[in-house]
Design an enzyme around this catalytic site. Sequence first.
Site, short mmCIF file in Angstrom:
data_model
loop_
_atom_site.label_atom_id
_atom_site.label_comp_id
_atom_site.label_asym_id
_atom_site.label_seq_id
_atom_site.Cartn_x
_atom_site.Cartn_y
_atom_site.Cartn_z
N LYS A 27 -48.31 56.46 12.09
CA LYS A 27 -49.40 57.12 12.81
C LYS A 27 -49.91 58.30 11.99
CE LYS A 27 -50.39 59.13 17.39
NZ LYS A 27 -49.88 59.39 18.75
N SER B 17 -52.49 57.73 22.85
CA SER B 17 -53.21 57.98 21.62
C SER B 17 -52.75 57.10 20.46
CB SER B 17 -53.03 59.45 21.23
OG SER B 17 -51.66 59.71 20.92
N SER C 114 -48.45 58.49 25.40
CA SER C 114 -49.14 57.92 24.23
C SER C 114 -48.35 56.89 23.44
CB SER C 114 -49.57 59.04 23.28
OG SER C 114 -50.65 59.76 23.85
#
Length: 491
Positions: A78, A158, A182
């Site tokens: 990420k 997210s 998330s």
Amino acid sequence: MTDLTSLTIAEAREGLASKSFTARELTDAHLAAIEAARVLNAYVLETPDRAREMAKAADEKIAKGEGGPLAGIPLGIKDLFATRDIRTTACSKILGNFIPPYESTVTSQLWRDGAVLLGKLNNDEFAMGSSNETSCFGPVTNPWRREGSNTTLVPGGSSGGSASAVAASLCMGATATDTGGSIRQPAAFTATVGIKPTYGRCSRWGIVAFASSLDQAGPIARTTRDAAILMRSMAGHDPKDTTSVDIAVPDYEAAIGKSVKGMKIGIPKEYRLDGMPAEIEKLWSQGTEWLKAAGAEMVPVSLPHTKYALPAYYIVAPAEASSNLARYDGVRFGLREPGKNIVEMFENTRADGFGDEVRRRVLIGTYVLSAGYYDAYYLRAQKVRTLIKKDFEDCFAKGVNAILTPATPSAAFGIGEKGGADPVEMYLNDIFTVTVNMAGLPGIAVPSGKDTQGLPLGLQLIGRPFDEETLFSLGEVIEQAAGRFTAPKWW
């Protein structure tokens, strides 16, 4: 030979050990898959040269019998995790082409154990979002589609790039972060497994901060076993993070397949929301039946302060965000927009560098921390947070081993369908997940079924502090009963 991208981490580990294929072949297969799936926008930066270098090093170590637990396993990272000499932007224009001179603790532990970096994955800007539509690199597309429809769906947020890449076989696993859901919400939207560990279990050092008392790193993978394998490498004490807890990291994989007979599973009445879709209710009942069949006992529990969790979260998280994001001022790194004086330069840089959602949260956070409102909002929200934590403590004190709830109030929705006119509509996606962050507990989302349109749905298990092993054991039971779900390839 089986398509190498369809293997689980556990299967790939065996194949590499038995010399059925090499780390280089495994890496090349994933790099080709990434190239063919750019329409999903899961990766914001591909690192093929670095990946091949790391794969070559892994092959050499495997040949000598020195391969680590993740030797040769290709992963996506990420874009919130700092990667040394590789651009890290938090998917925000304000960080520009920031190239960190250091490595986050979590990723350094993955490389220590032999993993291979395929590239950086898309996420909501500064992890602020529930759909991966706020990224400065554009939205991520969910590899799943409604039956008979070409509507592009969100992967959740997210960590949408992480979930989408794992679901589309563009990496064998991915790092993710969870501040209010998330990891778990995108996992539920994409039929992947995502675990948010106990606060303090994984180091936050080198991860771009959103809300420091809520953020926690964790893995997204295809199976519960794979998530356990990744988590063992990611977890551990780090003296550079004062919130990191100094307790031994267990062998999480050993928990897979352990009996859950006699465990007490709490079913909280407060999670039965008005207007909850019948299919979510049905899935929840199905989950209780699966766990009962495995020998667990279902007990009704009450978490009375649940209804205050979402409003309290959306005071605490923006307050911490407004403080953390004060450092992006155009002076030290990233974007700088000129102005007539330093104040104007700050204003221009922040106005141009932050997206709408980040600006909204900074404004909310600054407001609730301002003189005259601090006690009414922030202080009160922290008191509510203490009560939420106590609700869970009371449950666990009565012998409850874990709590079973839905992971999301619905399946994935279309890009642009929610939150346009009313941001609160988007915030409601976190309704089942934020309590876990507010209380600092571990939570896992496991794929459990599909809705009437063929989209994946997940169940969530919430555990006692630092008892992720129980979640892995229970998650495996659900996974075995529900079966594996694979997105039909259309890209």
